[in-house]
Enzyme design. Structure first.
Site, PDB file in Angstrom:
ATOM      1  N   HIS A 376       0.806  -1.237   0.000  1.00 20.58           N
ATOM      2  CA  HIS A 376       0.000   0.000   0.000  1.00 20.58           C
ATOM      3  C   HIS A 376       0.826   1.268   0.000  1.00 20.58           C
ATOM      4  O   HIS A 376       0.282   2.351   0.186  1.00 20.58           O
ATOM      5  CB  HIS A 376      -0.925   0.044   1.213  1.00 20.58           C
ATOM      6  N   LYS A 567      -8.002  14.037   4.594  1.00 20.37           N
ATOM      7  CA  LYS A 567      -7.144  12.863   4.569  1.00 20.37           C
ATOM      8  C   LYS A 567      -6.126  13.047   5.674  1.00 20.37           C
ATOM      9  O   LYS A 567      -6.058  14.127   6.278  1.00 20.37           O
ATOM     10  CB  LYS A 567      -6.436  12.742   3.219  1.00 20.37           C
ATOM     11  N   ARG A 568      -5.328  11.984   5.973  1.00 18.57           N
ATOM     12  CA  ARG A 568      -4.273  12.162   6.954  1.00 18.57           C
ATOM     13  C   ARG A 568      -3.381  13.348   6.568  1.00 18.57           C
ATOM     14  O   ARG A 568      -3.177  13.624   5.383  1.00 18.57           O
ATOM     15  CB  ARG A 568      -3.438  10.878   7.076  1.00 18.57           C
ATOM     16  N   LYS A 573       1.127  14.466   0.853  1.00 19.71           N
ATOM     17  CA  LYS A 573      -0.234  14.766   0.397  1.00 19.71           C
ATOM     18  C   LYS A 573      -0.395  16.262   0.101  1.00 19.71           C
ATOM     19  O   LYS A 573      -1.373  16.692  -0.483  1.00 19.71           O
ATOM     20  CB  LYS A 573      -1.252  14.300   1.435  1.00 19.71           C
ATOM     21  N   THR A 675      -8.417   6.691  -1.892  1.00 17.82           N
ATOM     22  CA  THR A 675      -9.775   6.149  -1.999  1.00 17.82           C
ATOM     23  C   THR A 675     -10.805   7.241  -1.696  1.00 17.82           C
ATOM     24  O   THR A 675     -11.935   7.166  -2.174  1.00 17.82           O
ATOM     25  CB  THR A 675      -9.977   4.959  -1.022  1.00 17.82           C
ATOM     26  N   LYS A 679     -14.617   8.420  -3.481  1.00 17.13           N
ATOM     27  CA  LYS A 679     -15.874   8.771  -2.797  1.00 17.13           C
ATOM     28  C   LYS A 679     -16.388  10.111  -3.304  1.00 17.13           C
ATOM     29  O   LYS A 679     -17.581  10.287  -3.559  1.00 17.13           O
ATOM     30  CB  LYS A 679     -15.658   8.820  -1.273  1.00 17.13           C
TER      31      LYS A 679
HETATM   32  C1  26W Z   1       4.092   0.671   9.903  1.00 13.20           C
HETATM   33  C2  26W Z   1       3.461   2.003   9.809  1.00 13.20           C
HETATM   34  C3  26W Z   1       2.550   2.110   8.662  1.00 13.20           C
HETATM   35  C4  26W Z   1       1.203   2.204   8.885  1.00 13.20           C
HETATM   36  C5  26W Z   1       0.336   2.291   7.823  1.00 13.20           C
HETATM   37  C6  26W Z   1       3.039   2.080   7.380  1.00 13.20           C
HETATM   38  C7  26W Z   1       2.181   2.159   6.340  1.00 13.20           C
HETATM   39  C8  26W Z   1       0.831   2.261   6.544  1.00 13.20           C
HETATM   40  C9  26W Z   1      -0.111   2.271   5.386  1.00 13.20           C
HETATM   41  C10 26W Z   1       0.535   1.598   4.203  1.00 13.20           C
HETATM   42  C11 26W Z   1      -0.614   3.608   5.062  1.00 13.20           C
HETATM   43  C12 26W Z   1      -1.833   3.590   4.181  1.00 13.20           C
HETATM   44  O1  26W Z   1      -2.925   3.661   4.683  1.00 13.20           O
HETATM   45  N1  26W Z   1      -1.655   3.564   2.856  1.00 13.20           N
HETATM   46  C13 26W Z   1      -2.739   3.921   1.961  1.00 13.20           C
HETATM   47  O2  26W Z   1      -3.427   2.765   1.525  1.00 13.20           O
HETATM   48  C14 26W Z   1      -4.573   3.118   0.779  1.00 13.20           C
HETATM   49  C15 26W Z   1      -5.325   1.853   0.463  1.00 13.20           C
HETATM   50  O3  26W Z   1      -4.626   1.088  -0.459  1.00 13.20           O
HETATM   51  C16 26W Z   1      -4.180   3.901  -0.462  1.00 13.20           C
HETATM   52  O4  26W Z   1      -5.339   4.304  -1.119  1.00 13.20           O
HETATM   53  C17 26W Z   1      -3.343   5.118  -0.093  1.00 13.20           C
HETATM   54  O5  26W Z   1      -2.854   5.758  -1.250  1.00 13.20           O
HETATM   55  C18 26W Z   1      -2.189   4.694   0.791  1.00 13.20           C
HETATM   56  O6  26W Z   1      -1.487   5.830   1.274  1.00 13.20           O
END
Ligand code: 26W
Length: 830
Positions: A376, A567-568, A573, A675, A679
């Protein structure tokens, strides 16, 4: 649920032994008898709607449970392949309205509530969000479960029942302050505890070799510290299809009997305190989105989820098939939601070998047939690496297995690239050095039969960049599955006005099959239809405006354009780019250069990771700019800015139907998919965006002429970084000079000089990874185009309708069908 698969006599949930009274009587009974609430009849009594929420939730749950038991039994007994979605995050949001709509109980519920003079919305509003996730990855998992249930696929979600979910955010003096999320405070009517399926998860200890009953020397873990995993099941109702799937969440609990016996009577308090230690594991969700932090408790959470879930699946397998695992890999599939559950690869090896007697090759064959990994993110700081030292203490037996996997894998690398030592070092599962680390993504790739990205561009970049050597070695492992969102929550539920208009125009089929939304296309040129379209949007804008004034005190004029970025908060971003544009508009207002300017309400919302200093400073800047703009009399008729606090699933349900312009402005090549962008599109917003993530596919599906594109593409960003000179770009552009002057002169922070220097110097830094200044001119120009387009009401709404009409591809039903066909090889439960 129980492993006892046979139903008691005369208790099949589908026969009439579970009769239901009419919904009104059941609601009344739960209110007075189950909850013991003496209804005052005073509809202004706030307590009443709280109790009504609880009573209604139980009433609706009663209707779900028989179908749920039936689906579970069918799933367990089926000889077809099953899928387990392993995820550290499930961002579910609210469950009541979702269940009501999926069970088609809307009419009945409204009727029942009339007796209490309250509306369904007011009661539904009492439910706290289940916020067991950070952002995109967690919400995607929730949309996926919804689609799996809609498609009647045998898929079980496995996660952690965090006592505290995503923190609450409030703003004090413009700054983010975090409060704990006590979402279980009033109990959770949606969960059912299943103590009979408790599993034991073993930490620490050491590996010992012993002779088994055949006289073979085998390794095993001894002297471990054990924690119990107790499952709580949440229902995942399908859309009007007699299906209720399961999300199983594990809570950590002490093995008290076991531990207490180790203490003498005098240490009783210490023994009880040990309970605390164990329960820490499921206490709190880590609030980091896209940066790993290497904390021991986080690794404990990951292993806890993985071990409990694998043991759960294996226990049901053994019950049905005995100790024959030859078909296990063909009949089961584990989808790893990023690398967070990547310990599943060595843990399944351990369970099969150490606990079920398989030899390495047979166990490896099983593992590599049933593991699949979704990536992701491309951000290097988000790629998980665990220190070997920590691993060897916490999970010593797993480390043995990882070393063995690596040794065998490196032999393969050596066959492909003979004698290439650099390649071995690059591809090794262990990053060598003073403090060696395990590369969890590599472990996941080696152990899986499928590796997928989440949008076309993202998958290409994985194949040609981050994982290029793996792609050379195993090109057929890699595939794309562009994300999607569920139209049941993100259109039908959250936008009832649009739902009704769609139903009367193209029928109701789109709720189950979003490809049908294409039939809306011809209505874009129908003036009568456009009038209705505009009315719906206005109603939604009024609803959001009420929420904004309640949350922030700022009044949004519903005749203004609603321009939204939620968003975060993260540098990639580029909320900062949005702020730079706001400052540009404000500067024009100050100078009286407002010709052609369209009045806008800009809403920005999102949480910053508590330890991410720069992101928190961006929140402060947004708030300080908003304050200045909103208090300037000259800006009153042209610009309003708010930072929307505590952005979460239930706020997006009000925000996205009211949005007219969706901001998707990340640095190209950084947002894996997005995502939220989908929406907004579904709800008729136009996108201003870069060629990043799923924006590219959104533009293709909406039509390039119905999308505001700007900025560098991913290849151009890479090229530019070789020689990036932001200060020259600034100096050459008067507008940008003025923007920077306002920011750097302390105009927005007169009491706090220098406060935002970190941000402005970042923008000027030739090493700025997000090249914000490089895209600023193009962004300002694209925003001017947006303004111009908004003034042509007919054309704007045509474009808006064509966005909704083109959103069929972005249903998570489509995504899940592709996972089912191309990765999982599963069919609907018959
Ligand atoms: C280990 C810490 C950590 C926590 C969460 C590392 C990485 C993440 C995720 C990968 C962050 C995340 O939410 N990624 C998002 O995933 C969505 C679903 O696929 C995508 O639409 C977003 O672009 C992506 O940033």
């Amino acid at each position: 649920m129980s492993n006892t698969l046979s139903a008691p006599p005369n208790a099949s949930p589908t026969d009439t032994s579970f009769p239901h009274l009419d919904l009104s009587s059941e609601l009344a009974r739960h209110l007075t008898i189950t909850l013991g609430h003496d209804f005052t009849g005073d509809s202004t009594d706030k307590q009443n709607s709280e109790y009504l929420y609880q009573a209604l939730a139980i009433t609706v749950r009663d209707r779900l449970v028989p179908i749920w038991l039936e689906t579970w039994k069918k799933t367990c007994l089926s000889e077809d392949r099953k899928v387990y979605y392993l995820s550290l995050e499930f961002l579910i949001g609210r469950s009541l309205t979702n269940a009501v709509e999926n069970l088609d109980l809307d009419e009945d519920v409204r009727k029942a509530l009339r007796a209490y003079s309250v509306g369904m919305e007011e009661v539904a509003d009492k439910e706290l969000d289940a916020g067991l996730g950070n952002g995109g990855l967690g919400r995607l998992a929730a949309c996926f479960l919804d689609s799996c249930a809609n498609l009647q696929l045998p898929v079980v979600g496995y996660g952690i029942r965090y006592e505290y979910g995503m923190f609450h955010q409030h703003i004090e003096d413009g700054r983010q302050v975090e409060d704990p999320d006590r979402w279980l405070r009033d109990g959770n009517p949606w969960e059912i505890k299943r103590p009979e399926d408790t599993r034991r998860v073993r930490f620490y200890g050491r590996t010992e070799n012993y002779y088994d009953e055949h006289g073979t020397l085998r390794p095993r873990l001894v002297d471990s510290y054990d924690v119990l995993a107790v499952p709580f099941d949440m229902p995942v109702p399908g859309y009007r299809n007699d299906t209720v799937n399961t999300l199983r969440l594990w809570k950590a609990s002490t093995t008290d009997v076991f531990n207490l016996s180790e203490f003498n009577a005098g240490s009783y308090p210490e023994a009880v305190a040990a309970k605390n230690d164990a329960e820490q594991i499921s206490m709190v969700l880590y609030p980091n989105d896209a940066s790993e932090n290497g904390k021991e408790l986080r690794l404990k959470q990951q292993y806890f989820l993985v071990s409990a879930s694998l043991q759960d699946v294996i226990a049901r397998w053994v019950e049905q098939h005995g100790e024959d695992f030859s078909d296990f890999g063909r009949k089961n599939c584990f989808q790893l939601n990023d690398t967070h559950p990547a310990c599943a690869v060595p843990e399944l090896m351990r369970l099969l070998m150490d606990e079920h007697g398989l030899e390495w090759d047979d166990a490896w064959d099983v593992v590599t047939r049933c593991m699949a990994y979704t990536n992701h993110t491309l951000l290097p700081e988000a790629l998980e690496r665990w220190s070997v030292g920590l691993f060897s203490r916490l999970l010593p037996r797993l480390l043995d297995i990882i070393y063995e996997i690596n040794a065998r894998f490196l032999k393969l690398v050596d066959q492909q690239w003979p004698g290439d030592v650099a390649m071995r070092r690059e591809m090794s599962l262990i990053e060598e050095g003073d403090n060696p680390h395990i590369r969890m993504a590599y472990l996941a790739i080696v152990g899986s039969f499928s590796v997928n990205g989440v949008a076309g561009l993202h998958t290409q970049l994985l194949e040609s960049g981050l994982f290029k050597h793996f792609n050379t070695l195993w090109p057929r492992k890699f595939n794309n599955k562009t994300n999607g969102v569920t139209q049941r929550r993100w259109l039908s539920h959250c936008n009832p006005g649009l739902r009704d208009l769609l139903n009367e125009t193209i029928g109701e089929g789109w709720q189950k099959d979003l490809t049908k939304i294409k039939e809306l296309t011809p209505y874009a040129t129908d003036a009568d239809f456009r009038k209705k379209w505009i009315d719906v949007k206005q109603e939604n804008k009024a609803r959001l405006s009420d929420l904004v004034v309640a949350e922030t005190g700022v009044r949004f004029d519903t005749s203004f354009m609603f321009d939204v970025q939620v968003k975060r908060i993260h540098e990639y971003k580029r909320q900062l780019l949005n702020v730079l544009h706001i400052v540009h508009l404000y500067d024009r207002i100050l100078r009286g250069e407002t010709a052609g300017m369209v009045p806008r309400c800009v809403l920005i919302g999102g949480k910053a990771a508590p330890g991410y200093h720069v992101a928190k400073l961006i929140v402060k800047l947004i708030n300080d700019v908003a304050k200045k703009v909103n208090n300037h009399p000259a800006a009153n008729d042209l610009l309003k800015v708010v930072f929307f606090p505590n952005y979460r699933v239930s706020s997006m349900e009000v925000i996205c139907p009211a949005t007219e312009l969706s901001e998707q402005i990340s640095t190209a090549g950084k947002e894996a998919s997005g995502t939220g962008n989908m929406k907004f599109m579904m709800n008729g917003a136009l996108t201003i965006g870069t060629l990043d993530g799923a924006n590219i596919e959104i533009r293709e599906n909406a039509g390039a002429e119905n999308f505001f594109l700007f900025g560098l593409d991913a290849a151009e960003v890479t090229e530019l970084k070789k020689d990036y000179r932001p200060n020259e770009i600034i100096a050459a552009d008067e507008d940008i000079v003025r923007i920077m002057n306002l920011l750097e002169s302390g105009h927005f922070n007169p009491d706090n000089p220098g406060l935002f220097d970190l941000l402005t110097s970042g923008l000027r830094n030739p090493q700025d990874p997000w090249v914000t200044i490089a895209d600023l001119r193009a962004y300002i120009d694209a925003q001017a185009e947006v303004g111009k387009a908004y003034q042509d009401v007919d054309h704007w709404n045509q474009m808006s309708i064509l966005n909704t009409a083109g959103s069929g591809w972005f249903s998570s039903d489509r995504t899940i069908q592709q996972y089912a066909d191309d990765i999982w090889d599963v069919r609907p439960l018959s």
